[in-house]
Design a protein around this motif. Structure first.
Motif, PDB file in Angstrom:
ATOM      1  N   VAL A 189       0.841  -1.202   0.000  1.00 24.54           N
ATOM      2  CA  VAL A 189       0.000   0.000   0.000  1.00 24.54           C
ATOM      3  C   VAL A 189       0.872   1.247   0.000  1.00 24.54           C
ATOM      4  N   LEU A 190       1.849   1.290   0.903  1.00 29.16           N
ATOM      5  CA  LEU A 190       2.739   2.451   0.985  1.00 29.16           C
ATOM      6  C   LEU A 190       3.526   2.626  -0.307  1.00 29.16           C
ATOM      7  N   ALA A 191       4.010   1.504  -0.868  1.00 32.19           N
ATOM      8  CA  ALA A 191       4.783   1.586  -2.108  1.00 32.19           C
ATOM      9  C   ALA A 191       3.944   2.159  -3.239  1.00 32.19           C
ATOM     10  N   SER A 192       2.693   1.756  -3.323  1.00 34.02           N
ATOM     11  CA  SER A 192       1.814   2.270  -4.374  1.00 34.02           C
ATOM     12  C   SER A 192       1.611   3.772  -4.229  1.00 34.02           C
ATOM     13  N   VAL A 193       1.427   4.235  -2.985  1.00 32.70           N
ATOM     14  CA  VAL A 193       1.243   5.668  -2.736  1.00 32.70           C
ATOM     15  C   VAL A 193       2.494   6.444  -3.126  1.00 32.70           C
ATOM     16  N   SER A 198       5.208  10.121  -6.596  1.00 33.35           N
ATOM     17  CA  SER A 198       6.458  10.488  -7.264  1.00 33.35           C
ATOM     18  C   SER A 198       6.235  10.779  -8.742  1.00 33.35           C
ATOM     19  N   ILE A 199       5.428   9.946  -9.395  1.00 36.77           N
ATOM     20  CA  ILE A 199       5.166  10.150 -10.815  1.00 36.77           C
ATOM     21  C   ILE A 199       4.326  11.401 -11.048  1.00 36.77           C
ATOM     22  N   LEU A 200       3.366  11.658 -10.160  1.00 34.89           N
ATOM     23  CA  LEU A 200       2.574  12.886 -10.255  1.00 34.89           C
ATOM     24  C   LEU A 200       3.476  14.110 -10.078  1.00 34.89           C
ATOM     25  N   TRP A 201       4.399  14.039  -9.144  1.00 31.19           N
ATOM     26  CA  TRP A 201       5.340  15.134  -8.918  1.00 31.19           C
ATOM     27  C   TRP A 201       6.218  15.334 -10.156  1.00 31.19           C
ATOM     28  N   ALA A 202       6.693  14.220 -10.743  1.00 32.20           N
ATOM     29  CA  ALA A 202       7.540  14.316 -11.941  1.00 32.20           C
ATOM     30  C   ALA A 202       6.807  15.008 -13.080  1.00 32.20           C
ATOM     31  N   VAL A 272      -4.434   7.535 -15.946  1.00 26.46           N
ATOM     32  CA  VAL A 272      -4.690   8.842 -16.561  1.00 26.46           C
ATOM     33  C   VAL A 272      -3.443   9.719 -16.506  1.00 26.46           C
ATOM     34  N   ILE A 273      -2.771   9.747 -15.354  1.00 25.44           N
ATOM     35  CA  ILE A 273      -1.549  10.547 -15.220  1.00 25.44           C
ATOM     36  C   ILE A 273      -0.502  10.094 -16.236  1.00 25.44           C
ATOM     37  N   GLY A 274      -0.273   8.783 -16.286  1.00 30.80           N
ATOM     38  CA  GLY A 274       0.736   8.256 -17.201  1.00 30.80           C
ATOM     39  C   GLY A 274       0.415   8.525 -18.655  1.00 30.80           C
ATOM     40  N   TYR A 275      -0.855   8.355 -19.027  1.00 24.13           N
ATOM     41  CA  TYR A 275      -1.249   8.562 -20.429  1.00 24.13           C
ATOM     42  C   TYR A 275      -1.133  10.029 -20.819  1.00 24.13           C
ATOM     43  N   LEU A 276      -1.483  10.942 -19.910  1.00 22.31           N
ATOM     44  CA  LEU A 276      -1.349  12.372 -20.186  1.00 22.31           C
ATOM     45  C   LEU A 276       0.120  12.794 -20.265  1.00 22.31           C
ATOM     46  N   ASN A 294      16.020  12.956 -12.397  1.00 24.40           N
ATOM     47  CA  ASN A 294      15.172  13.646 -11.427  1.00 24.40           C
ATOM     48  C   ASN A 294      15.051  12.849 -10.127  1.00 24.40           C
ATOM     49  N   ILE A 295      14.993  13.547  -9.016  1.00 23.51           N
ATOM     50  CA  ILE A 295      14.862  12.880  -7.715  1.00 23.51           C
ATOM     51  C   ILE A 295      13.532  12.136  -7.624  1.00 23.51           C
ATOM     52  N   SER A 296      12.463  12.759  -8.097  1.00 22.86           N
ATOM     53  CA  SER A 296      11.144  12.120  -8.033  1.00 22.86           C
ATOM     54  C   SER A 296      11.126  10.829  -8.835  1.00 22.86           C
ATOM     55  N   SER A 297      11.791  10.846  -9.996  1.00 20.99           N
ATOM     56  CA  SER A 297      11.845   9.645 -10.829  1.00 20.99           C
ATOM     57  C   SER A 297      12.627   8.541 -10.138  1.00 20.99           C
ATOM     58  N   ARG A 298      13.741   8.927  -9.520  1.00 23.46           N
ATOM     59  CA  ARG A 298      14.561   7.927  -8.832  1.00 23.46           C
ATOM     60  C   ARG A 298      13.825   7.318  -7.641  1.00 23.46           C
ATOM     61  N   ILE A 299      13.051   8.132  -6.946  1.00 24.08           N
ATOM     62  CA  ILE A 299      12.260   7.599  -5.827  1.00 24.08           C
ATOM     63  C   ILE A 299      11.271   6.559  -6.338  1.00 24.08           C
TER      64      ILE A 299
END
Length: 425
Positions: A189-193, A198-202, A272-276, A294-299
């Motif tokens: 659960v935590l990993a999914s969040v 992180s991807i939304l931030w990226a 939706v985030i990924g497709y956009l 990017n740090i967010s991507s690496r996380i």
């Protein structure tokens, strides 16, 4: 179906909250007592069971089928939620049912138990194989300049990292103490969040943006899309354990509703985030599209990499137990265990090296196994146990439609997945 553990004919998962001593051998205890897990505890366990590596491929599924394929995600989510309720009804009909294979046995005897067990174990094997591919893909993406040279033979980065990860994981396969890994694996659960955040931030703050429009529908990719959506909801073998762990079993339907609602929102948001962000250029795992500087991507990537290493041994445990049970009379049990586990590990690496894409493998698992275990089998078992197949009614017609959905996903999705795998070998 994260962290499923099978001993003889029982199927259990590590329950992080509530009744922590549920994992007992069916031969030693004929009837598992009612657990003491609360509603909230069971919700967390259910979310952990449903939260898996499917979240990485769901944007690729949307890119394959187009925007309208989100409707199929809702259809699959609704169908699997309903079949989860059918599993509860099957268990209510017979108090001796404590596991998913028990349901197959109660409905169709030893043949039913065998079919359920085979579908579960094959699915676990292929998911574990997918872990190896996932690790190789993401590590080679992070360290693209690294090549492996073994005795003068040059090995590509992806293949080399697959073998290296297998060597790292191998000691966890040899161990019989899975309790520590059980708790580590329960971080789904935590990993999914973290991954979604992180991807939304990226996309929002690291210069990628959400500029892609995508296609309304891509008919040729719909079978792959629906197969990948089915893979996201393959936790049904875990539900009997969740049910028996509850202090108040009457709340189990609400638990399923909460878990399926949250997971469907999460999967939809990620898709939706990924497709956009990347449109039709999406890879089979969205982490492969992320810029590695990017740090967010690496996380996101490192979170993706760490979890499967802990979960791999747990995924293979039911298979290991089933095989080792056939050699209990052997004099050299320890050596047999060592050989069985090592050979099983090597076999998953060989299969991983031969599969061209993570997405193709997960599509095959979703179509052939997840749809069978999560849609078709619960319906057929309920029809047999309840006896409602004897008279035509609204419920029978509705279940028939759900079975039809499962069969269509299985037949069409499996065919398309196998064609994709063979054509890219």
């Amino acid at each position: 179906m994260e962290a499923i553990k099978q001993e003889e004919h029982s199927v259990t998962i590590p329950l992080l909250f509530g009744n922590g001593d549920m994992e007992k051998n069916a031969k030693d205890e004929q009837c598992i007592s009612i657990g003491n897990a609360s509603f909230i505890s069971t919700c967390f366990n259910g979310l952990n069971a449903l939260s898996g590596i499917g979240i990485l491929s769901v944007p690729y599924a949307l890119a394959s089928g187009g925007w309208l394929s989100l409707i199929l995600l809702i259809v699959i989510a609704s169908s699997t939620f309903y079949t989860g309720l059918l599993i509860k009804r099957c268990m209510d009909a017979d108090e001796t049912i404590k596991s998913y294979p028990d349901i197959g046995d109660r409905a169709f005897g030893k043949t039913g138990r065998m079919l359920v067990s085979i579908s579960m174990n094959v699915e676990l094997y292929l998911v574990a194989t997918g872990f190896i591919i996932l690790e190789g893909d993401n590590l080679s993406n992070l360290f693209a300049d690294i090549d492996f040279n073994i005795y003068g033979t040059r090995i590509g980065a992806k293949s080399g990292f697959m073998v290296l990860v297998a060597i790292v994981i191998l000691p966890t396969i040899w161990s019989d103490n899975m309790s520590i890994l059980s708790y580590v694996s329960a971080t789904g659960v935590l990993a999914s969040v973290i991954i979604v955040g992180s991807i939304l931030w990226a996309g929002a703050f690291d210069g990628i943006g959400f500029h892609e429009k995508g296609k309304v529908v891509n008919w040729s990719g719909v079978p792959s899309a629906i197969s990948l959506y089915a893979f996201c909801y393959c936790a049904h073998p875990v539900f009997p354990t969740l049910y028996t762990s509850m202090r108040n079993r009457r709340q189990f339907s609400k638990v399923l509703f909460v878990c399926f609602t949250i997971c469907t929102i999460t999967y939809s948001l990620m898709a939706v985030i990924g497709y956009l962000m990347f449109g039709s250029n999406l890879e089979s795992q969205i982490t492969l599209n992320l810029p590695t500087n990017n740090i967010s991507s690496r996380i996101a990537i490192w979170t993706t990499l760490i979890t499967p290493i802990a979960k791999y041994a747990l995924m293979l445990t039911p298979i290991v137990n089933a095989i080792e049970a056939q050699f209990q009379s052997s004099h050299n049990i320890k050596m047999n265990r060592f050989l069985i586990r090592t050979i099983l590990m090597i076999s998953t690496v060989v299969v991983a090296l031969s599969i061209p894409s993570f997405g193709y493998l997960m599509s095959l698992v979703g179509a052939l196994l997840s749809s069978t275990a999560s849609i078709t089998i619960p319906c057929l078992c309920y029809l047999k146990i309840s006896g409602i197949y004897r008279k035509i009614g609204i419920e029978l017609v509705f279940i028939g439609l759900v079975v039809l959905i499962g069969l269509i996903v299985t037949v069409v999705g499996t065919y398309v997945s196998l064609v994709d795998i063979i054509s890219h070998l």
